[in-house]
Motif scaffolding. Structure first.
Motif, mmCIF file in Angstrom:
data_model
loop_
_atom_site.group_PDB
_atom_site.id
_atom_site.type_symbol
_atom_site.label_atom_id
_atom_site.label_comp_id
_atom_site.label_asym_id
_atom_site.label_seq_id
_atom_site.Cartn_x
_atom_site.Cartn_y
_atom_site.Cartn_z
ATOM 1 N N ALA A 12 0.813 -1.217 0.000
ATOM 2 C CA ALA A 12 0.000 0.000 0.000
ATOM 3 C C ALA A 12 0.845 1.266 0.000
ATOM 4 C CB ALA A 12 -0.927 0.006 1.216
ATOM 5 N N GLU A 14 2.835 2.147 2.468
ATOM 6 C CA GLU A 14 3.031 2.648 3.829
ATOM 7 C C GLU A 14 4.429 2.296 4.335
ATOM 8 O OE1 GLU A 14 -0.083 0.589 5.769
ATOM 9 O OE2 GLU A 14 -1.644 2.063 5.248
ATOM 10 N N ILE A 291 0.179 5.067 -7.779
ATOM 11 C CA ILE A 291 0.525 5.184 -6.358
ATOM 12 C C ILE A 291 1.926 4.655 -6.105
ATOM 13 C CG2 ILE A 291 -0.050 4.358 -4.045
ATOM 14 C CD1 ILE A 291 -2.974 4.429 -4.841
ATOM 15 N N SER A 295 5.444 6.726 -4.972
ATOM 16 C CA SER A 295 6.267 6.297 -3.836
ATOM 17 C C SER A 295 7.718 6.116 -4.248
ATOM 18 C CB SER A 295 5.727 4.986 -3.254
ATOM 19 O OG SER A 295 4.439 5.167 -2.725
ATOM 20 N N ARG A 314 0.637 11.278 -3.200
ATOM 21 C CA ARG A 314 0.270 9.857 -3.202
ATOM 22 C C ARG A 314 -0.829 9.573 -2.190
ATOM 23 N NH1 ARG A 314 3.859 6.347 0.162
ATOM 24 N NH2 ARG A 314 2.282 7.124 1.597
ATOM 25 N N ASP A 315 -0.735 10.167 -1.003
ATOM 26 C CA ASP A 315 -1.765 9.953 0.015
ATOM 27 C C ASP A 315 -3.113 10.483 -0.459
ATOM 28 O OD1 ASP A 315 0.189 8.843 1.597
ATOM 29 O OD2 ASP A 315 0.535 10.677 2.774
ATOM 30 N N GLU A 318 -4.584 8.096 -2.951
ATOM 31 C CA GLU A 318 -5.115 6.920 -2.251
ATOM 32 C C GLU A 318 -6.496 7.188 -1.667
ATOM 33 O OE1 GLU A 318 -2.074 5.970 0.589
ATOM 34 O OE2 GLU A 318 -1.311 4.328 -0.641
ATOM 35 N N ARG A 319 -6.749 8.442 -1.279
ATOM 36 C CA ARG A 319 -8.060 8.799 -0.725
ATOM 37 C C ARG A 319 -9.098 9.039 -1.806
ATOM 38 N NH1 ARG A 319 -4.709 12.128 2.578
ATOM 39 N NH2 ARG A 319 -5.276 13.904 1.265
#
Length: 409
Positions: A12, A14, A291, A295, A314-315, A318-319
């Motif tokens: 993902a 993270e 995404i 990263s 990127r965040d 993702e939303r």
């Protein structure tokens, strides 16, 4: 086996970190990839670090794999694969012909990984200090699509572009750095040799000196008699700055400050964004998900502040936000670039638009470098003028006062 601390990103995107036991960093990297984690950093943990101190000290003096080594490796491997040479034989030939012992060892380890059944991307991942996450992602895409030779020529173009931009930025900073260093040397010579000679003359006058003169004489006497303290203070300040810059927050703050330096800051910003745009275009054109591409690209821009902005993009994606909206909130792109991103996202040709952005920024950087001397000359002239004015007032004011007194009498 030793313990190794690691930092990496999961599927993902993270950030995850922890420690694993393994025989070597490469073995830990294999375990992380099997867990679905792409390693960013793997280092010996705790006591294992001190136990290997002697070995690390020896490796400090060994030749390392440079950016040019990876650049040539990508180009040569593309040529051999396109010619139909099997990859094992290609790697063996590159290992034998390479003049860098460190790169030879890397190629030998990659061949060993392929011999044991690993994919090329996993074999390369055993050397995260040589091959970046972006590089590994591109190779992995090439393996999945069967277009490795095409991926390697794209990587060659990307690495060559990165090298060009770094050299351009360095050349941009070289001229002002040289001028500032020359001014510092001139100030040193004046305070050590010139002002003390005038100070002896002023003392013989037995008259009250102007404030500017007293300041110059006082600073000169401090440099002459307390130069060890001055050198020690400068060395400590440099060490403190270097230590601070190596911290995560320090690197972020310094990279943000660099972008605000007059004249040079905008060149650094445009060069950084050019690298981002070209890397993002290359990743999306090769089939890397957006995404994951963001990263990976965040670690290729070589600027912690811009990288943090890309991570926020990127965040946002993702939303469920659009690339246009996230690029606007990032507040690092010009209105023209925002408009090109909007057109690219609407037309489905975002990779082409980002390539255009990279070309535009590159052209602007080249133009800025050509006109750099014209932009920086007024600043240097003003600084030099202020320095000469201070020296002139400090040295010649007492002489003028003495002349006026003699004329009156």
């Amino acid at each position: 086996m030793a313990n190794f601390a690691y930092r990496g990103r999961n599927a993902a995107g993270e950030l995850v970190q922890g420690s694993l036991e393994g025989a070597a960093p490469g073995a830990v990297a294999d375990v992380l990839f099997a867990m679905g984690i792409t390693p960013i950093e793997i280092r010996a943990d705790g006591k294992a670090e001190s136990a290997r101190g002697a070995e690390l000290n020896l490796t400090l003096f060994k030749e390392k794999v440079s950016h040019t080594d990876v650049l040539l490796f990508s180009r040569q491997l593309h040529t051999l694969l396109r010619a139909g040479v099997p990859i094992m034989r290609a790697l063996a030939g590159l290992q034998e012909s390479n003049s860098n012992p460190a790169m030879k060892q890397v190629l030998a380890d990659v061949r060993e990984g392929l011999d044991s059944g690993r994919d090329l991307s996993l074999a390369l991942a055993r050397h995260p200090e040589v091959f970046s996450r972006f590089y590994l992602s591109m190779v992995r895409v090439g393996e999945m699509t069967g277009r490795l030779e095409e991926v390697f020529i794209r990587l060659f173009d990307h690495l060559d572009f990165e090298r060009f931009m770094r050299e351009q930025v360095k050349s941009a900073l070289r001229y002002p750095s040289f001028v500032l260093a020359a001014m510092a040397v001139a100030m040193f010579v004046i305070n050590i040799f010139v002002i003390p000679a005038f100070a002896k003359t002023f003392k013989g006058l037995n008259a009250e000196l102007p404030l500017m003169t007293r300041m110059l004489v006082g600073f000169s006497e401090f440099m002459v008699h307390s130069w060890p303290l001055l050198i020690g203070g400068i060395a400590l300040a440099g060490l403190a700055f270097s230590t601070w810059r190596k911290t995560e927050q320090g690197r972020y703050d310094w990279d943000r400050i660099k972008l605000k330096i007059p004249v040079a800051g905008k060149i650094v910003r445009k060069a950084t964004l050019a690298r981002f745009a070209r890397a993002f275009a290359l990743a999306t054109r090769s089939g890397v998900p957006i995404i994951q591409a963001l990263s990976n690209v965040a670690e290729t821009v070589d600027n912690a502040y811009i990288a943090a902005k890309i991570e926020k993009m990127r965040d946002g994606i993702e939303r469920g936000e659009s690339i246009l909206r996230t690029s606007i909130t990032a507040e690092v792109f010009t209105p023209v670039v925002i408009q090109m991103i909007a057109v690219g996202e609407e037309s489905g040709a975002l990779d082409d638009m980002m390539q255009e952005v990279a070309d535009m920024y590159q052209s602007e950087v080249e133009y800025e470098l050509k006109t750099l001397s014209q932009q920086i000359e007024p600043i240097l002239i003003v600084a030099l003028g202020v320095m000469v004015l201070i020296l002139a007032l400090g040295i010649f004011l007492p002489i003028w006062d003495l002349g006026s007194t003699m004329i009156k009498h």
